[in-house]
Design a protein around this motif. Structure first.
Motif, short mmCIF file in Angstrom:
data_model
loop_
_atom_site.label_atom_id
_atom_site.label_comp_id
_atom_site.label_asym_id
_atom_site.label_seq_id
_atom_site.Cartn_x
_atom_site.Cartn_y
_atom_site.Cartn_z
N HIS A 117 0.86 -1.19 0.00
CA HIS A 117 0.00 0.00 0.00
C HIS A 117 0.89 1.23 0.00
O HIS A 117 1.85 1.32 0.78
N VAL A 118 0.58 2.18 -0.88
CA VAL A 118 1.39 3.40 -1.00
C VAL A 118 1.48 4.12 0.34
O VAL A 118 2.53 4.65 0.71
N LYS A 119 0.39 4.13 1.09
CA LYS A 119 0.38 4.81 2.39
C LYS A 119 1.42 4.20 3.33
O LYS A 119 2.15 4.93 4.02
N ASP A 120 1.50 2.85 3.36
CA ASP A 120 2.48 2.19 4.21
C ASP A 120 3.91 2.49 3.75
O ASP A 120 4.81 2.69 4.58
N LEU A 121 4.07 2.53 2.43
CA LEU A 121 5.39 2.77 1.87
C LEU A 121 5.90 4.18 2.22
O LEU A 121 7.04 4.36 2.63
N LEU A 122 5.03 5.16 2.06
CA LEU A 122 5.43 6.55 2.35
C LEU A 122 5.66 6.76 3.84
O LEU A 122 6.57 7.49 4.24
N ALA A 123 4.84 6.11 4.66
CA ALA A 123 5.05 6.23 6.11
C ALA A 123 6.39 5.65 6.52
O ALA A 123 7.12 6.23 7.36
N ALA A 124 6.75 4.48 5.93
CA ALA A 124 8.03 3.85 6.25
C ALA A 124 9.19 4.69 5.75
O ALA A 124 10.23 4.82 6.42
N LEU A 125 9.04 5.29 4.57
CA LEU A 125 10.09 6.13 4.00
C LEU A 125 10.30 7.37 4.87
O LEU A 125 11.44 7.79 5.12
N THR A 126 9.20 7.96 5.32
CA THR A 126 9.30 9.14 6.18
C THR A 126 10.02 8.80 7.49
O THR A 126 10.84 9.59 7.98
N LYS A 127 9.71 7.64 8.03
CA LYS A 127 10.31 7.23 9.30
C LYS A 127 11.79 6.89 9.14
O LYS A 127 12.62 7.26 9.98
N ALA A 128 12.14 6.18 8.03
CA ALA A 128 13.52 5.74 7.83
C ALA A 128 14.40 6.86 7.29
O ALA A 128 15.60 6.90 7.56
N GLY A 129 13.78 7.73 6.48
CA GLY A 129 14.53 8.83 5.88
C GLY A 129 15.33 8.44 4.67
O GLY A 129 15.88 9.30 3.97
N ASP A 130 15.39 7.12 4.37
CA ASP A 130 16.18 6.66 3.22
C ASP A 130 15.52 5.40 2.68
O ASP A 130 15.19 4.47 3.45
N ALA A 131 15.31 5.32 1.36
CA ALA A 131 14.64 4.19 0.75
C ALA A 131 15.39 2.88 0.99
O ALA A 131 14.79 1.82 1.20
N ALA A 132 16.73 2.95 0.97
CA ALA A 132 17.52 1.73 1.14
C ALA A 132 17.35 1.12 2.53
O ALA A 132 17.59 -0.07 2.73
N SER A 133 16.91 1.93 3.48
CA SER A 133 16.76 1.43 4.86
C SER A 133 15.39 0.82 5.13
O SER A 133 15.16 0.29 6.22
N VAL A 134 14.51 0.88 4.16
CA VAL A 134 13.14 0.37 4.35
C VAL A 134 13.12 -1.14 4.07
O VAL A 134 13.59 -1.60 3.03
N ASP A 135 12.57 -1.90 5.00
CA ASP A 135 12.41 -3.35 4.81
C ASP A 135 11.02 -3.58 4.20
O ASP A 135 10.00 -3.57 4.89
N VAL A 136 10.99 -3.77 2.88
CA VAL A 136 9.72 -3.90 2.15
C VAL A 136 8.92 -5.10 2.63
O VAL A 136 7.69 -5.06 2.70
N LYS A 137 9.59 -6.19 2.99
CA LYS A 137 8.89 -7.40 3.41
C LYS A 137 7.96 -7.14 4.60
O LYS A 137 6.89 -7.70 4.71
N LYS A 138 8.39 -6.28 5.51
CA LYS A 138 7.59 -5.97 6.70
C LYS A 138 6.36 -5.12 6.37
O LYS A 138 5.44 -5.04 7.18
N LEU A 139 6.37 -4.51 5.19
CA LEU A 139 5.25 -3.64 4.81
C LEU A 139 4.15 -4.39 4.04
O LEU A 139 3.07 -3.84 3.83
N LEU A 140 4.48 -5.60 3.63
CA LEU A 140 3.52 -6.34 2.80
C LEU A 140 2.28 -6.74 3.58
O LEU A 140 2.37 -7.20 4.73
N ARG A 141 1.13 -6.55 2.96
CA ARG A 141 -0.13 -7.01 3.53
C ARG A 141 -0.47 -8.38 2.96
O ARG A 141 -0.10 -8.71 1.84
N GLN A 142 -1.20 -9.15 3.73
CA GLN A 142 -1.56 -10.50 3.31
C GLN A 142 -2.43 -10.44 2.05
O GLN A 142 -3.44 -9.74 2.00
N PRO A 143 -2.05 -11.16 0.98
CA PRO A 143 -2.87 -11.14 -0.24
C PRO A 143 -4.17 -11.92 -0.04
O PRO A 143 -4.21 -12.92 0.68
N TRP A 144 -5.22 -11.45 -0.66
CA TRP A 144 -6.53 -12.10 -0.58
C TRP A 144 -6.87 -12.64 -1.97
O TRP A 144 -7.05 -11.88 -2.91
N PHE A 145 -6.97 -13.95 -2.09
CA PHE A 145 -7.23 -14.60 -3.37
C PHE A 145 -8.69 -15.02 -3.45
O PHE A 145 -9.23 -15.58 -2.49
#
Length: 432
Positions: free
Chosen positions: A258-286
């Protein structure tokens, strides 16, 4: 003239006039009760008008209603004709002239005063008159019901011999509503957008997810293995708030970002390389592609979700379905600053349109006010392939369902664009 003033002849004239009044009553009642609005009667019934209840009950037994009215009308007309013949025989003797005069006069009287005049009045205000005649007609129908039932039994028996089913009806309630809305659209009482929205509500129960989903060929996805900087750029450039994330293979969806989660994490980390994308993933619904749109809408509401991944019976990813996709089937396109107006459809001045192959038939019908069938295919390219039973090449033309299709571009086995316009050409055979 002296003979006409004799008591017995004056009585005959009075009875004939009374019978003509009854005939007019039956004729006007028939027109009023068949032309009255069910909707307005239902509204009046809810407001407590007992006459509207009687009208509604009579309209629900239409065969008995019409049978009783026609039986009563024929009885008074025949009796009036017989008495008129007796009257003219008394006046002019038992001659062919008397019979001809009686026939001519009675025909004119019945036509003008017992048919045209009362029916013209009734059709001008059917609801008002239906309420007035409801009680007496109900009584007459009840009294004549045994005879009407016997007549109807004979009629149904004769029609059955010829293979006619009087209980069969090709029109559903939805068809009647559509017909009424189309009529008001032509008369200017309903806007096209309102018509499309009413159609959307009536037809949504017939749709499955595969009819409205975003196909995987048009799906924006990001790879989990991408560098965080590249992943951020892809997500932001997509213009979507949610994107599926896959690992190694596009069929292996491991989550939704979710873009909202991504931007919140980027704001908190201050650097894209420091963001752990795996922790931001939401459970997929099939969800299965055969799920009905109504069922999926309820599932979205109960789970408070807006996004689901669509898979086929083998578990392969087919596309995504969003709450917005379903709502658009009812209210029309929901556009924001990132959407194109009528994406994939370019109207031509000379008529018709240049259409992208993956445009949904339902969307094209709404945009152009066309009636292309969507029973066997979802997209316009799929319709051409289904009807032609081949993968067309650029330059080929086809005529189906009153429309002409000209293939403009093709990439591999996919029709990229085609020109569509109405035509009077006969349909081509599928093996042509």
């Amino acid at each position: 003239m002296t003979a006409l003033l004799e008591p017995q002849n004056l009585i005959l004239v009075g009875i004939i006039l009374m019978l003509l009044i009854f005939s007019g009553f039956f004729s006007s009642s028939e027109t009023a009760l068949t032309a009255a609005s069910r909707v307005r009667m239902h509204a009046a019934e809810k407001d407590g008008d007992r006459r509207a209840t009687i009208v509604a009950r009579l309209m629900n037994v239409r065969e008995r209603l019409l049978g009783g009215i026609l039986l009563g009308n024929n009885l008074v007309n025949i009796l009036a004709s017989v008495l008129t013949t007796v009257l003219f025989t008394n006046l002019f003797g038992d001659s062919a002239l008397a019979l001809a005069a009686a026939t001519g006069v009675m025909t004119a009287l019945i036509l003008i005063f017992a048919e045209v005049l009362p029916k013209t009045y009734a059709i001008s205000q059917p609801d008002k008159l239906a309420l007035i005649v409801a009680r007496p007609i109900s009584l007459i129908v009840t009294v004549l019901s045994p005879i009407v039932s016997m007549v109807q039994w004979i009629v149904n028996g004769v029609l059955h011999v010829f293979g006619i089913d009087t209980n069969a009806s090709a029109w559903t309630a939805a068809d009647e509503i559509k017909g009424a809305v189309d009529l008001h659209l032509q008369e200017g009482g309903v806007a096209k957008r309102a018509r499309d929205q009413i159609y959307g509500v009536l037809e949504i129960g017939e749709l499955a997810i595969e009819d409205v989903m975003i196909h995987r060929s048009n799906l924006s996805m990001v790879a989990l293995e991408s560098p965080p900087e590249d992943l951020f750029k892809e997500v932001l450039a997509s213009g979507h708030s949610r994107l599926p994330v896959y690992s190694n293979d596009s069929d292996n969806v491991v989550g939704v970002i979710h873009v909202k989660d991504l931007l919140a994490a980027l704001t908190k980390a201050g650097d894209a390389a420091s963001v752990d994308v795996k922790k931001l993933l939401r459970q997929p619904w099939f969800v299965p592609e055969t799920t009905s749109v109504v069922k999926q809408l309820r599932a979205f509401q109960s789970k408070r979700e807006h996004f689901a991944l669509v898979v086929d019976e083998y578990g392969a990813l087919m596309g995504v379905i969003t709450l917005e996709d379903i709502l658009e089937e009812i209210v029309g396109d929901i556009q924001d600053e990132y959407d194109e107006e009528l994406a994939g459809v370019k109207r031509m001045k000379e008529g018709g349109a240049v259409v992208r192959g993956d445009v949904a038939i339902r969307d094209l019908n709404r945009a152009m006010d066309w009636k292309l069938p969507d029973d066997e295919a979802v997209t316009i390219a799929g319709l051409v392939i289904h009807e032609s039973q081949t993968i067309p090449t650029p330059g080929q033309t086809f005529a189906y369902h009153g429309y002409r299709f000209e293939i403009l571009t093709r990439e591999r086995n996919q029709i990229q664009s085609l020109r569509v316009r109405k035509t009077f050409e006969p349909d081509q055979r599928k093996n042509a």
